[in-house]
Design a protein around this motif. Structure first.
Motif, PDB file in Angstrom:
ATOM      1  N   GLU A 250       0.813  -1.219   0.000  1.00 54.33           N
ATOM      2  CA  GLU A 250       0.000   0.000   0.000  1.00 54.33           C
ATOM      3  C   GLU A 250       0.850   1.275   0.000  1.00 54.33           C
ATOM      4  O   GLU A 250       0.413   2.323   0.472  1.00 54.33           O
ATOM      5  CB  GLU A 250      -0.954  -0.027   1.199  1.00 54.33           C
ATOM      6  N   LYS A 251       2.038   1.172  -0.584  1.00 50.06           N
ATOM      7  CA  LYS A 251       2.925   2.339  -0.598  1.00 50.06           C
ATOM      8  C   LYS A 251       2.304   3.502  -1.373  1.00 50.06           C
ATOM      9  O   LYS A 251       2.564   4.667  -1.054  1.00 50.06           O
ATOM     10  CB  LYS A 251       4.287   1.975  -1.182  1.00 50.06           C
ATOM     11  N   GLU A 252       1.471   3.200  -2.380  1.00 53.70           N
ATOM     12  CA  GLU A 252       0.810   4.282  -3.129  1.00 53.70           C
ATOM     13  C   GLU A 252      -0.163   5.041  -2.234  1.00 53.70           C
ATOM     14  O   GLU A 252      -0.256   6.277  -2.325  1.00 53.70           O
ATOM     15  CB  GLU A 252       0.074   3.722  -4.345  1.00 53.70           C
ATOM     16  N   ILE A 253      -0.898   4.329  -1.388  1.00 53.75           N
ATOM     17  CA  ILE A 253      -1.819   4.992  -0.463  1.00 53.75           C
ATOM     18  C   ILE A 253      -1.035   5.873   0.503  1.00 53.75           C
ATOM     19  O   ILE A 253      -1.416   7.017   0.770  1.00 53.75           O
ATOM     20  CB  ILE A 253      -2.654   3.956   0.311  1.00 53.75           C
ATOM     21  N   VAL A 254       0.062   5.344   1.021  1.00 52.79           N
ATOM     22  CA  VAL A 254       0.910   6.110   1.937  1.00 52.79           C
ATOM     23  C   VAL A 254       1.379   7.397   1.264  1.00 52.79           C
ATOM     24  O   VAL A 254       1.322   8.486   1.847  1.00 52.79           O
ATOM     25  CB  VAL A 254       2.122   5.265   2.396  1.00 52.79           C
ATOM     26  N   ALA A 255       1.823   7.275   0.025  1.00 54.63           N
ATOM     27  CA  ALA A 255       2.318   8.448  -0.697  1.00 54.63           C
ATOM     28  C   ALA A 255       1.186   9.424  -1.007  1.00 54.63           C
ATOM     29  O   ALA A 255       1.324  10.637  -0.800  1.00 54.63           O
ATOM     30  CB  ALA A 255       3.008   8.012  -1.986  1.00 54.63           C
ATOM     31  N   ASP A 256       0.049   8.904  -1.490  1.00 52.37           N
ATOM     32  CA  ASP A 256      -1.085   9.776  -1.819  1.00 52.37           C
ATOM     33  C   ASP A 256      -1.533  10.575  -0.602  1.00 52.37           C
ATOM     34  O   ASP A 256      -1.743  11.798  -0.675  1.00 52.37           O
ATOM     35  CB  ASP A 256      -2.269   8.946  -2.333  1.00 52.37           C
ATOM     36  N   GLU A 257      -1.700   9.886   0.514  1.00 51.36           N
ATOM     37  CA  GLU A 257      -2.203  10.538   1.729  1.00 51.36           C
ATOM     38  C   GLU A 257      -1.185  11.525   2.286  1.00 51.36           C
ATOM     39  O   GLU A 257      -1.548  12.613   2.760  1.00 51.36           O
ATOM     40  CB  GLU A 257      -2.571   9.489   2.784  1.00 51.36           C
ATOM     41  N   THR A 258       0.092  11.159   2.228  1.00 46.66           N
ATOM     42  CA  THR A 258       1.142  12.055   2.735  1.00 46.66           C
ATOM     43  C   THR A 258       1.225  13.323   1.898  1.00 46.66           C
ATOM     44  O   THR A 258       1.288  14.436   2.432  1.00 46.66           O
ATOM     45  CB  THR A 258       2.501  11.331   2.762  1.00 46.66           C
ATOM     46  N   VAL A 259       1.214  13.173   0.574  1.00 43.13           N
ATOM     47  CA  VAL A 259       1.282  14.340  -0.302  1.00 43.13           C
ATOM     48  C   VAL A 259       0.077  15.249  -0.068  1.00 43.13           C
ATOM     49  O   VAL A 259       0.219  16.475   0.064  1.00 43.13           O
ATOM     50  CB  VAL A 259       1.360  13.904  -1.783  1.00 43.13           C
ATOM     51  N   ALA A 260      -1.117  14.668   0.001  1.00 37.64           N
ATOM     52  CA  ALA A 260      -2.329  15.476   0.184  1.00 37.64           C
ATOM     53  C   ALA A 260      -2.316  16.205   1.521  1.00 37.64           C
ATOM     54  O   ALA A 260      -2.673  17.388   1.605  1.00 37.64           O
ATOM     55  CB  ALA A 260      -3.568  14.585   0.077  1.00 37.64           C
TER      56      ALA A 260
END
Length: 276
Positions: A250-260
């Motif tokens: 789920e690294k994409e979710i981690v990145a998406d949420e962190t960036v947002a």
């Protein structure tokens, strides 16, 4: 292995990997932040991170020295950028909290990933509670906890790759193949200090943790959420990852949420600075 610097815009993010890990743990997240316009620095901290190769040596230093390096990198970014946010994985998240205890008014946002305020994950050996005691015996010079399957990762392809890397070189993108008693003891000292100081944290905080974290249970995330004084806090529980959520399924979710999260708070922080 060395510090990774990803040039970007006027807003910056300091990204802190885990104990005896290396900047590769945070590289995917760092590149996503860079794509979003941020300058990102992922430091390899002497005595905290792990590097191999010609000319490399390793010696664990005390946690105050780790923190001093974090402050140094933060101040360097702050001197050149409009805002600085901080993200950290595992003990890197604990170091981010320590920085927020002291310098929270200068940090735009925190992204706390797999925060480890207790080593109580399901994959750790039963004798983990005795490890800090080893520091006070001759075992401090002999004992090391050997990383083993699943290496903090639920992704089976990554597990096999990490196992091969650790066998050949003693380290991988997931960190070193073993943790010294000294390193574990210093981490416990840092954790103790940060647990006491959590109410001092007022920086907006994103908390992401895996339900099946094999190193630190979700109790660490719950403690951060309930103890910090941040007016803005958001907790996300992942369901298809283990400890190293910056590399896992789920690294994409981690990145998406962190960036947002950093986007929204960096902009607000910058406006606050302009009107202050």
């Amino acid at each position: 292995m060395k510090t990774i610097t990803l040039p970007g815009g006027d807003h910056a993010v300091l990204a802190l990997h885990g104990l005896l890990g290396n900047p590769l743990e945070m590289q995917y997240l760092g590149k996503r932040l860079q794509k979003a316009g941020y300058t990102v620095v992922i430091p390899l901290i002497p005595g905290y991170g792990y590097a191999t190769g010609a000319g490399q040596s390793y010696r664990t230093t005390n946690y105050q020295q780790w923190y001093e390096e974090v402050v140094r990198h933060f101040d360097e970014l702050k001197a050149r950028h409009k805002t600085v946010s901080v993200t950290g994985l595992c003990i890197g998240a604990v170091l981010a909290l320590r920085l927020a205890m002291e310098r929270g008014d200068e940090i735009a946002a925190l992204s706390l990933l797999s925060t480890t305020l207790a080593y109580d994950g399901w994959s750790l050996p039963w004798y983990r509670f005795l490890l800090p005691l080893a520091y006070y015996t001759p075992a401090r010079y002999l004992y090391a906890y050997h990383e083993r399957h699943p290496f903090g990762l639920k992704n089976e392809n990554l597990q096999r790759w990490i196992a091969r890397e650790m066998k050949v070189s003693g380290s991988s993108a997931a960190g070193a193949s073993r943790l010294s008693a000294e390193g574990i003891f210093q981490a416990h000292r840092l954790i103790k200090e940060v647990r006491r100081g959590l109410p001092q944290v007022r920086t907006p905080a994103l908390i992401i943790h895996a339900e099946e974290d094999d190193v630190a249970s979700t109790r660490s995330a719950d403690l951060v959420e309930s103890s910090i004084s941040s007016a803005s806090r958001r907790k996300i529980i992942l369901h298809d990852s283990y400890h190293i959520i910056t590399l896992d399924n789920e690294k994409e979710i981690v990145a998406d949420e962190t960036v947002a999260f950093i986007d929204s708070h960096a902009q607000a922080f910058n406006q606050h600075l302009k009107t202050a």
